[in-house]
Design a protein around this motif. Structure first.
Motif, short mmCIF file in Angstrom:
data_model
loop_
_atom_site.label_atom_id
_atom_site.label_comp_id
_atom_site.label_asym_id
_atom_site.label_seq_id
_atom_site.Cartn_x
_atom_site.Cartn_y
_atom_site.Cartn_z
N LYS A 71 23.47 55.82 15.89
CA LYS A 71 22.85 56.76 14.95
C LYS A 71 23.77 57.96 14.77
O LYS A 71 24.61 58.24 15.61
CB LYS A 71 21.52 57.27 15.52
N GLN A 72 23.53 58.69 13.67
CA GLN A 72 24.34 59.87 13.38
C GLN A 72 24.44 60.83 14.56
O GLN A 72 25.50 61.34 14.84
CB GLN A 72 23.77 60.63 12.18
N LEU A 111 20.36 52.54 16.91
CA LEU A 111 19.70 52.18 15.66
C LEU A 111 19.34 50.69 15.65
O LEU A 111 18.26 50.30 15.26
CB LEU A 111 20.63 52.51 14.49
N ASP A 141 15.39 51.45 15.31
CA ASP A 141 14.96 52.71 14.71
C ASP A 141 15.20 52.65 13.22
O ASP A 141 16.28 53.00 12.74
CB ASP A 141 15.71 53.88 15.36
N ALA A 144 16.48 55.85 11.31
CA ALA A 144 17.77 56.46 11.65
C ALA A 144 18.82 56.20 10.59
O ALA A 144 18.77 55.20 9.87
CB ALA A 144 18.25 55.93 13.00
#
Length: 173
Positions: A71-72, A111, A141, A144
């Motif tokens: 994820k970011q 993610l 997720d 995300a």
């Protein structure tokens, strides 16, 4: 034109992934940015791996690997797996991880993950191109946003590996 070849190539749109490998009782993982889907039927990905990577032999021996899609906000995970060698440390020890159906490690806080089986490995300059079939996966997720390579800057000092200029192409037409 970009100020350097490194700056130019860092603008290619690639994600950041943690590649989990296992061989017998040993487990390891490393950060990768060069991964892409190459086929729908069968589902396949291509992964570029540095053969000097401590995990390379484990990937080749097992013929399997897991892809964790970061994820970011997971830059520290990318840094953890991308700047330390697994040759002398257990990088997975402090991380909450699980295994794919094939026994490859993936990060639980990610993610998504993919479970891959190697089809072929081909030399590609200073790396090897691994073509693999995807046999399982899970979206962990759905809200995300995936991390991109541009967010990592030069965390692994790879900008130093780019040539200073493009090779001359005197044979162009």
């Amino acid at each position: 034109m970009a100020r350097s070849i490194a700056e130019l190539f860092q603008r290619l749109t690639t994600g950041i992934y943690v590649i989990g490998v296992a061989d017998g009782n040993r487990r390891d993982a490393f950060t990768a940015a060069w991964l892409t889907q190459v086929s729908f039927d069968p589902l396949m990905v291509a992964l570029s791996v540095n053969p000097d990577n401590a995990s390379h032999a484990m990937l080749k021996n097992s013929g399997r690997f897991a892809v964790t899609i970061l994820k970011q906000e997971q830059l520290e995970l990318a840094r953890h797996f991308g700047t330390r060698s697994g040759a002398d440390t257990d990088k997975l020890a402090p991380i909450d991880w699980a295994e794919t159906p094939a026994g490859m490690p993936y990060l639980k806080a990610a993610l998504a993950w993919l479970d891959c089986r190697v089809n072929t490995i081909t030399p590609a300059g200073d790396h090897e191109l691994v073509l693999a079939s995807v046999h399982a996966g899970e979206l962990l997720d759905a809200e995300a946003v995936p991390m991109s390579d541009a967010e990592t800057g030069n965390m692994d000092n790879s900008a130093a590996l780019f040539p200073a200029s493009f090779p001359s192409d005197h044979g162009h037409s």
